[in-house]
Design a protein around this motif. Sequence first.
Motif, PDB file in Angstrom:
ATOM      1  N   TYR A   4       0.815  -1.224   0.000  1.00  0.00           N
ATOM      2  CA  TYR A   4       0.000   0.000   0.000  1.00  0.00           C
ATOM      3  C   TYR A   4       0.850   1.277   0.000  1.00  0.00           C
ATOM      4  CZ  TYR A   4      -3.726  -3.245   1.007  1.00  0.00           C
ATOM      5  OH  TYR A   4      -4.598  -4.284   0.919  1.00  0.00           O
ATOM      6  N   LEU A   5       2.137   1.089   0.122  1.00  0.00           N
ATOM      7  CA  LEU A   5       2.995   2.290   0.131  1.00  0.00           C
ATOM      8  C   LEU A   5       3.002   2.942  -1.248  1.00  0.00           C
ATOM      9  CD1 LEU A   5       6.151   1.044   2.094  1.00  0.00           C
ATOM     10  CD2 LEU A   5       4.412   2.645   2.892  1.00  0.00           C
ATOM     11  N   VAL A   6       3.014   4.258  -1.236  1.00  0.00           N
ATOM     12  CA  VAL A   6       3.120   4.969  -2.525  1.00  0.00           C
ATOM     13  C   VAL A   6       4.528   5.568  -2.623  1.00  0.00           C
ATOM     14  CG1 VAL A   6       0.680   5.528  -2.824  1.00  0.00           C
ATOM     15  CG2 VAL A   6       2.127   7.063  -1.495  1.00  0.00           C
ATOM     16  N   PRO A   7       5.096   5.571  -3.836  1.00  0.00           N
ATOM     17  CA  PRO A   7       6.462   6.105  -3.949  1.00  0.00           C
ATOM     18  C   PRO A   7       6.512   7.604  -3.665  1.00  0.00           C
ATOM     19  CG  PRO A   7       5.604   5.472  -6.105  1.00  0.00           C
ATOM     20  CD  PRO A   7       4.547   5.129  -5.118  1.00  0.00           C
ATOM     21  N   ARG A   8       7.595   8.036  -3.092  1.00  0.00           N
ATOM     22  CA  ARG A   8       7.800   9.462  -2.822  1.00  0.00           C
ATOM     23  C   ARG A   8       8.888   9.977  -3.754  1.00  0.00           C
ATOM     24  NH1 ARG A   8       6.449  11.125   2.852  1.00  0.00           N
ATOM     25  NH2 ARG A   8       4.498  10.010   3.125  1.00  0.00           N
ATOM     26  N   ALA A   9       8.754  11.225  -4.183  1.00  0.00           N
ATOM     27  CA  ALA A   9       9.790  11.831  -5.031  1.00  0.00           C
ATOM     28  C   ALA A   9      11.060  11.987  -4.196  1.00  0.00           C
ATOM     29  CB  ALA A   9       9.318  13.195  -5.505  1.00  0.00           C
TER      30      ALA A   9
END
Length: 397
Positions: A4-9
Amino acid sequence: MFEYLVPRAPDAIMALMEACKADTNPNKIDLGVGVYKNDAGETTVMKAVKEAEKRWWAEEQTKSYVSTVGRADFRDAMCAMMFGEDNSVITEGRLASAQAGGGSGALRLGAEVIKSAAPDATVWVSTPTWANHTPLISSAGLKMENYPYYNRETLGVDFEDMIDHLRSKAKAGDVVLLHGCCHNPTGADLSHEQWDYMAEFLVERNLLPYVDLAYFGLGRGMEDDVYGLRKILATCPEALVAASCSKNFGLYRERVGLIAVVTKDQETAKIAQSQLGSIQRKIISMPPDHGAALVAKILNDSELRAMWIEELDAMRNRMLDLRSRLSNELAVQGSEVMANAVKAQNGMFSTLPVSKEQAEALRADYSVYMTNSGRINIAGANIRNIPLLAKAILDVL
Ligand code: LMR
Protein backbone atom coordinates in the motif's frame (compact mmCIF):
# COMPACT_ATOMS: atom_id res chain seq x y z
CA MET A 1 0.89 -4.22 4.07
CA PHE A 2 3.79 -2.58 2.28
CA GLU A 3 2.10 -2.98 -1.09
CA TYR A 4 0.00 0.00 0.00
CA LEU A 5 3.00 2.29 0.13
CA VAL A 6 3.12 4.97 -2.52
CA PRO A 7 6.46 6.10 -3.95
CA ARG A 8 7.80 9.46 -2.82
CA ALA A 9 9.79 11.83 -5.03
CA PRO A 10 13.47 11.93 -4.00
CA ASP A 11 14.58 15.06 -2.12
CA ALA A 12 15.62 17.57 -4.79
CA ILE A 13 18.94 18.54 -3.16
CA MET A 14 19.92 14.90 -2.53
CA ALA A 15 18.93 13.95 -6.11
CA LEU A 16 21.10 16.76 -7.47
CA MET A 17 24.05 15.48 -5.42
CA GLU A 18 23.62 11.99 -6.94
CA ALA A 19 23.25 13.36 -10.49
CA CYS A 20 26.48 15.34 -10.15
CA LYS A 21 28.36 12.33 -8.76
CA ALA A 22 27.25 10.31 -11.80
CA ASP A 23 28.46 12.95 -14.32
CA THR A 24 31.82 11.84 -15.76
CA ASN A 25 32.73 15.26 -17.24
CA PRO A 26 36.07 16.15 -15.54
CA ASN A 27 35.16 19.85 -15.78
CA LYS A 28 31.78 19.59 -14.08
CA ILE A 29 30.96 22.31 -11.57
CA ASP A 30 29.09 21.17 -8.47
CA LEU A 31 27.15 24.08 -6.99
CA GLY A 32 24.51 21.83 -5.42
CA VAL A 33 24.33 20.57 -1.85
CA GLY A 34 25.37 22.97 0.93
CA VAL A 35 28.74 21.57 1.93
CA TYR A 36 31.96 23.57 1.95
CA LYS A 37 34.55 22.54 -0.63
CA ASN A 38 38.20 23.58 -0.94
CA ASP A 39 39.92 24.68 -4.14
CA ALA A 40 40.33 21.01 -5.17
CA GLY A 41 36.59 20.44 -4.76
CA GLU A 42 37.09 18.32 -1.62
CA THR A 43 35.24 18.48 1.68
CA THR A 44 38.04 17.60 4.08
CA VAL A 45 37.91 17.12 7.86
CA MET A 46 38.99 20.31 9.62
CA LYS A 47 42.40 20.11 11.32
CA ALA A 48 40.96 21.20 14.67
CA VAL A 49 38.39 18.40 14.42
CA LYS A 50 41.10 15.80 13.60
CA GLU A 51 43.17 16.98 16.56
CA ALA A 52 40.15 16.94 18.88
CA GLU A 53 39.35 13.42 17.66
CA LYS A 54 42.86 12.25 18.47
CA ARG A 55 42.68 13.68 21.98
CA TRP A 56 39.15 12.42 22.52
CA TRP A 57 40.10 8.91 21.40
CA ALA A 58 42.86 8.85 24.04
CA GLU A 59 40.60 10.23 26.78
CA GLU A 60 37.23 8.61 26.22
CA GLN A 61 36.56 5.90 28.80
CA THR A 62 32.97 4.92 28.13
CA LYS A 63 30.34 4.85 25.44
CA SER A 64 27.55 4.71 28.01
CA TYR A 65 24.56 7.06 27.68
CA VAL A 66 24.90 10.76 28.43
CA SER A 67 21.36 12.17 28.63
CA THR A 68 18.28 12.88 26.56
CA VAL A 69 19.43 16.49 26.15
CA GLY A 70 23.06 15.58 25.44
CA ARG A 71 26.27 16.98 26.85
CA ALA A 72 26.21 20.01 29.17
CA ASP A 73 29.75 21.07 28.14
CA PHE A 74 28.65 21.20 24.49
CA ARG A 75 25.41 23.08 25.21
CA ASP A 76 27.06 25.61 27.51
CA ALA A 77 29.94 26.32 25.12
CA MET A 78 27.61 26.71 22.14
CA CYS A 79 25.24 29.06 23.97
CA ALA A 80 28.16 31.15 25.27
CA MET A 81 29.57 31.45 21.75
CA MET A 82 26.28 32.36 20.08
CA PHE A 83 24.73 34.59 22.73
CA GLY A 84 27.89 35.98 24.39
CA GLU A 85 28.83 34.50 27.76
CA ASP A 86 27.56 37.44 29.81
CA ASN A 87 24.23 37.59 27.99
CA SER A 88 21.41 37.98 30.54
CA VAL A 89 19.69 34.95 29.01
CA ILE A 90 22.57 32.88 30.42
CA THR A 91 23.31 34.81 33.62
CA GLU A 92 19.62 34.88 34.61
CA GLY A 93 19.08 31.21 33.72
CA ARG A 94 16.32 32.01 31.21
CA LEU A 95 17.49 29.25 28.94
CA ALA A 96 16.74 25.61 28.21
CA SER A 97 18.72 23.66 25.61
CA ALA A 98 19.21 20.26 24.05
CA GLN A 99 21.84 18.75 21.84
CA ALA A 100 20.18 17.61 18.64
CA GLY A 101 20.76 15.44 15.60
CA GLY A 102 22.11 18.28 13.42
CA GLY A 103 20.36 21.55 12.65
CA SER A 104 17.43 19.52 11.30
CA GLY A 105 17.02 17.66 14.59
CA ALA A 106 17.16 21.01 16.38
CA LEU A 107 14.49 22.53 14.13
CA ARG A 108 12.25 19.55 14.73
CA LEU A 109 12.68 19.71 18.52
CA GLY A 110 11.84 23.42 18.41
CA ALA A 111 8.73 22.67 16.36
CA GLU A 112 7.64 20.07 18.92
CA VAL A 113 8.11 22.62 21.72
CA ILE A 114 5.86 25.06 19.84
CA LYS A 115 3.30 22.28 19.32
CA SER A 116 3.27 21.56 23.07
CA ALA A 117 3.04 25.23 24.08
CA ALA A 118 0.82 26.68 21.35
CA PRO A 119 -0.65 23.99 19.06
CA ASP A 120 -2.66 26.55 17.07
CA ALA A 121 0.29 28.80 16.27
CA THR A 122 1.24 29.24 12.64
CA VAL A 123 4.93 29.17 11.74
CA TRP A 124 5.84 31.77 9.11
CA VAL A 125 8.75 31.07 6.78
CA SER A 126 10.37 33.16 4.07
CA THR A 127 9.71 32.79 0.34
CA PRO A 128 11.91 31.04 -0.53
CA THR A 129 13.33 29.11 2.39
CA TRP A 130 15.46 25.98 2.84
CA ALA A 131 13.57 23.17 1.11
CA ASN A 132 13.46 21.05 4.27
CA HIS A 133 12.05 23.72 6.62
CA THR A 134 8.43 23.05 5.74
CA PRO A 135 8.58 19.22 5.87
CA LEU A 136 10.54 19.28 9.14
CA ILE A 137 8.35 21.76 10.97
CA SER A 138 4.97 20.75 9.57
CA SER A 139 5.65 17.10 10.55
CA ALA A 140 5.25 18.25 14.14
CA GLY A 141 1.65 19.04 13.21
CA LEU A 142 2.02 22.81 12.97
CA LYS A 143 0.40 25.08 10.41
CA MET A 144 2.82 26.91 8.15
CA GLU A 145 2.58 29.98 5.95
CA ASN A 146 5.00 32.02 3.87
CA TYR A 147 6.01 35.66 4.03
CA PRO A 148 7.56 37.48 1.03
CA TYR A 149 11.33 37.83 1.32
CA TYR A 150 13.48 37.61 -1.81
CA ASN A 151 12.82 39.71 -4.86
CA ARG A 152 13.94 37.69 -7.89
CA GLU A 153 14.30 40.87 -9.97
CA THR A 154 16.38 43.03 -7.66
CA LEU A 155 17.95 39.92 -6.04
CA GLY A 156 17.61 41.59 -2.65
CA VAL A 157 15.33 41.39 0.41
CA ASP A 158 11.84 42.90 0.06
CA PHE A 159 11.83 44.09 3.65
CA GLU A 160 8.79 46.34 3.38
CA ASP A 161 6.71 43.57 1.83
CA MET A 162 7.90 41.17 4.48
CA ILE A 163 6.87 43.47 7.32
CA ASP A 164 3.57 44.52 5.68
CA HIS A 165 2.64 40.90 5.09
CA LEU A 166 3.43 39.79 8.63
CA ARG A 167 1.67 42.87 10.03
CA SER A 168 -1.53 42.11 8.17
CA LYS A 169 -1.57 38.30 8.29
CA ALA A 170 0.29 36.96 11.33
CA LYS A 171 -1.70 36.74 14.55
CA ALA A 172 -0.38 37.32 18.06
CA GLY A 173 1.32 34.15 19.29
CA ASP A 174 2.45 33.04 15.81
CA VAL A 175 6.06 32.13 15.15
CA VAL A 176 8.37 33.79 12.61
CA LEU A 177 11.27 31.69 11.39
CA LEU A 178 14.27 33.91 10.54
CA HIS A 179 17.61 32.83 9.09
CA GLY A 180 20.16 34.30 11.52
CA CYS A 181 22.68 34.81 8.71
CA CYS A 182 23.64 33.41 5.29
CA HIS A 183 20.02 32.95 4.22
CA ASN A 184 19.48 29.57 2.58
CA PRO A 185 18.84 29.57 -0.38
CA THR A 186 19.38 33.24 -1.30
CA GLY A 187 22.36 34.55 0.67
CA ALA A 188 20.35 37.79 1.07
CA ASP A 189 20.39 38.77 4.75
CA LEU A 190 18.71 41.49 6.76
CA SER A 191 20.89 44.54 7.39
CA HIS A 192 21.64 45.59 10.98
CA GLU A 193 18.96 48.30 10.74
CA GLN A 194 16.44 45.75 9.48
CA TRP A 195 17.27 43.39 12.36
CA ASP A 196 16.78 46.29 14.79
CA TYR A 197 13.40 47.03 13.27
CA MET A 198 12.42 43.35 13.12
CA ALA A 199 13.19 42.78 16.82
CA GLU A 200 10.93 45.71 17.86
CA PHE A 201 8.25 44.63 15.41
CA LEU A 202 8.14 41.08 16.84
CA VAL A 203 7.72 42.39 20.38
CA GLU A 204 5.06 44.90 19.33
CA ARG A 205 3.05 42.20 17.47
CA ASN A 206 3.64 39.49 20.09
CA LEU A 207 5.28 37.17 17.55
CA LEU A 208 7.82 34.55 18.63
CA PRO A 209 11.18 34.63 16.80
CA TYR A 210 12.57 31.25 15.79
CA VAL A 211 16.14 31.87 14.61
CA ASP A 212 17.79 29.26 12.41
CA LEU A 213 21.56 29.64 12.69
CA ALA A 214 22.94 27.01 10.35
CA TYR A 215 25.88 28.86 8.77
CA PHE A 216 27.27 31.20 11.43
CA GLY A 217 30.95 32.01 11.03
CA LEU A 218 30.68 31.63 7.26
CA GLY A 219 29.04 34.95 6.40
CA ARG A 220 30.80 38.17 7.43
CA GLY A 221 32.53 36.82 10.54
CA MET A 222 31.40 35.34 13.83
CA GLU A 223 30.40 38.62 15.52
CA ASP A 224 28.54 39.98 12.52
CA ASP A 225 26.80 36.66 11.87
CA VAL A 226 25.18 36.67 15.31
CA TYR A 227 24.21 40.36 15.24
CA GLY A 228 20.55 39.61 14.44
CA LEU A 229 20.30 36.83 17.00
CA ARG A 230 21.75 38.99 19.78
CA LYS A 231 19.49 41.87 18.86
CA ILE A 232 16.48 39.56 19.07
CA LEU A 233 17.60 38.24 22.47
CA ALA A 234 18.17 41.76 23.76
CA THR A 235 14.70 42.87 22.66
CA CYS A 236 12.29 39.92 22.70
CA PRO A 237 11.34 38.22 25.96
CA GLU A 238 11.18 34.75 24.38
CA ALA A 239 12.82 33.03 21.41
CA LEU A 240 13.78 29.71 19.89
CA VAL A 241 17.23 29.20 18.38
CA ALA A 242 18.24 26.22 16.25
CA ALA A 243 21.96 25.94 15.53
CA SER A 244 23.98 23.56 13.40
CA CYS A 245 27.64 22.53 13.57
CA SER A 246 27.46 20.82 10.17
CA LYS A 247 28.96 23.65 8.17
CA ASN A 248 31.14 25.69 10.51
CA PHE A 249 32.76 22.61 12.06
CA GLY A 250 32.39 20.49 8.89
CA LEU A 251 30.71 17.77 10.98
CA TYR A 252 27.91 17.07 8.50
CA ARG A 253 27.43 13.32 8.90
CA GLU A 254 28.07 13.36 12.65
CA ARG A 255 24.79 15.26 13.13
CA VAL A 256 25.57 17.97 15.67
CA GLY A 257 23.04 20.67 16.46
CA LEU A 258 21.50 22.56 19.34
CA ILE A 259 18.05 23.85 20.16
CA ALA A 260 17.77 26.67 22.70
CA VAL A 261 14.53 27.85 24.26
CA VAL A 262 14.80 31.35 25.70
CA THR A 263 12.13 32.03 28.29
CA LYS A 264 10.84 34.99 30.30
CA ASP A 265 12.09 33.60 33.60
CA GLN A 266 14.04 30.82 35.23
CA GLU A 267 10.97 28.86 36.34
CA THR A 268 9.69 28.62 32.77
CA ALA A 269 13.16 27.62 31.58
CA LYS A 270 13.10 24.63 33.95
CA ILE A 271 9.79 23.51 32.51
CA ALA A 272 11.05 24.00 28.95
CA GLN A 273 14.13 21.92 29.83
CA SER A 274 11.92 19.06 30.98
CA GLN A 275 9.93 19.33 27.76
CA LEU A 276 13.06 19.13 25.60
CA GLY A 277 14.24 15.99 27.40
CA SER A 278 10.89 14.30 27.11
CA ILE A 279 10.36 15.27 23.44
CA GLN A 280 13.80 14.00 22.41
CA ARG A 281 13.20 10.77 24.36
CA LYS A 282 10.02 10.18 22.34
CA ILE A 283 11.71 10.73 18.97
CA ILE A 284 15.28 9.38 19.15
CA SER A 285 15.79 8.92 22.91
CA MET A 286 19.27 10.47 22.92
CA PRO A 287 21.33 12.50 20.47
CA PRO A 288 24.55 11.06 18.96
CA ASP A 289 27.54 12.00 21.10
CA HIS A 290 30.74 11.90 19.07
CA GLY A 291 30.46 15.14 17.08
CA ALA A 292 29.20 17.12 20.06
CA ALA A 293 32.09 15.83 22.19
CA LEU A 294 34.48 17.18 19.54
CA VAL A 295 32.79 20.59 19.41
CA ALA A 296 32.90 20.81 23.23
CA LYS A 297 36.58 19.90 23.18
CA ILE A 298 37.39 22.53 20.55
CA LEU A 299 35.40 25.34 22.14
CA ASN A 300 36.71 24.64 25.65
CA ASP A 301 40.40 24.47 24.71
CA SER A 302 42.08 27.74 23.72
CA GLU A 303 44.61 26.10 21.36
CA LEU A 304 42.00 24.03 19.50
CA ARG A 305 39.61 26.94 19.41
CA ALA A 306 42.21 29.22 17.83
CA MET A 307 43.02 26.52 15.28
CA TRP A 308 39.33 26.16 14.43
CA ILE A 309 38.76 29.93 14.10
CA GLU A 310 41.72 30.20 11.74
CA GLU A 311 40.34 27.47 9.48
CA LEU A 312 36.84 28.91 9.62
CA ASP A 313 38.20 32.33 8.64
CA ALA A 314 40.05 30.75 5.71
CA MET A 315 36.85 29.03 4.52
CA ARG A 316 34.89 32.26 4.76
CA ASN A 317 37.58 34.29 3.01
CA ARG A 318 37.79 31.77 0.18
CA MET A 319 34.05 32.09 -0.40
CA LEU A 320 34.25 35.91 -0.27
CA ASP A 321 37.06 35.79 -2.84
CA LEU A 322 35.01 33.52 -5.11
CA ARG A 323 32.02 35.82 -4.75
CA SER A 324 34.11 38.79 -5.74
CA ARG A 325 35.59 36.98 -8.76
CA LEU A 326 32.21 35.71 -9.96
CA SER A 327 30.78 39.17 -9.48
CA ASN A 328 33.57 40.71 -11.59
CA GLU A 329 33.04 38.15 -14.36
CA LEU A 330 29.28 38.69 -14.39
CA ALA A 331 29.84 42.45 -14.58
CA VAL A 332 32.37 42.14 -17.40
CA GLN A 333 30.10 39.75 -19.28
CA GLY A 334 27.13 42.08 -18.93
CA SER A 335 24.95 41.43 -15.86
CA GLU A 336 25.25 44.29 -13.38
CA VAL A 337 22.29 43.17 -11.23
CA MET A 338 23.63 39.65 -10.72
CA ALA A 339 27.16 40.97 -10.24
CA ASN A 340 26.06 43.30 -7.42
CA ALA A 341 23.88 40.68 -5.78
CA VAL A 342 26.51 37.94 -5.74
CA LYS A 343 28.95 40.35 -4.13
CA ALA A 344 26.51 41.65 -1.51
CA GLN A 345 25.09 38.26 -0.49
CA ASN A 346 26.48 36.19 2.37
CA GLY A 347 27.67 32.68 3.05
CA MET A 348 27.53 29.68 0.78
CA PHE A 349 24.48 30.52 -1.28
CA SER A 350 23.07 32.93 -3.82
CA THR A 351 19.87 32.47 -5.76
CA LEU A 352 20.21 33.55 -9.39
CA PRO A 353 17.25 34.41 -11.62
CA VAL A 354 17.53 31.04 -13.38
CA SER A 355 14.38 29.07 -14.26
CA LYS A 356 13.96 25.30 -13.84
CA GLU A 357 14.48 24.83 -17.59
CA GLN A 358 17.62 26.97 -17.53
CA ALA A 359 18.99 25.01 -14.55
CA GLU A 360 18.33 21.80 -16.49
CA ALA A 361 20.10 23.23 -19.54
CA LEU A 362 23.09 24.18 -17.39
CA ARG A 363 23.33 20.56 -16.24
CA ALA A 364 22.81 19.02 -19.68
CA ASP A 365 24.94 21.39 -21.75
CA TYR A 366 27.62 22.65 -19.33
CA SER A 367 27.75 20.10 -16.47
CA VAL A 368 26.98 22.98 -14.09
CA TYR A 369 24.90 21.70 -11.16
CA MET A 370 22.63 24.09 -9.26
CA THR A 371 19.14 23.54 -7.83
CA ASN A 372 16.16 24.12 -10.12
CA SER A 373 15.41 27.26 -8.12
CA GLY A 374 18.74 28.77 -9.23
CA ARG A 375 20.56 28.33 -5.91
CA ILE A 376 24.33 28.10 -6.20
CA ASN A 377 26.80 26.98 -3.55
CA ILE A 378 29.68 29.35 -4.25
CA ALA A 379 32.19 27.03 -2.52
CA GLY A 380 31.65 24.53 -5.35
CA ALA A 381 33.39 26.87 -7.82
CA ASN A 382 37.11 27.62 -8.04
CA ILE A 383 39.25 30.42 -9.42
CA ARG A 384 39.93 28.44 -12.62
CA ASN A 385 36.33 27.75 -13.60
CA ILE A 386 34.71 31.06 -12.56
CA PRO A 387 34.95 32.65 -16.06
CA LEU A 388 33.38 29.54 -17.64
CA LEU A 389 30.70 29.47 -14.98
CA ALA A 390 29.75 33.11 -15.57
CA LYS A 391 29.63 32.48 -19.31
CA ALA A 392 27.46 29.35 -18.93
CA ILE A 393 24.99 31.22 -16.69
CA LEU A 394 24.73 34.17 -19.05
CA ASP A 395 24.46 31.86 -22.08
CA VAL A 396 21.39 30.07 -20.72
CA LEU A 397 19.81 33.32 -19.56
C1 LMR B 1 21.59 22.34 1.84
O1 LMR B 1 20.76 23.24 1.97
O2 LMR B 1 22.03 21.98 0.74
C2 LMR B 1 22.14 21.65 3.07
O3 LMR B 1 21.58 22.22 4.20
C3 LMR B 1 22.03 20.19 3.01
C4 LMR B 1 20.64 19.67 3.15
O4 LMR B 1 20.44 18.82 4.02
O5 LMR B 1 19.74 20.11 2.43
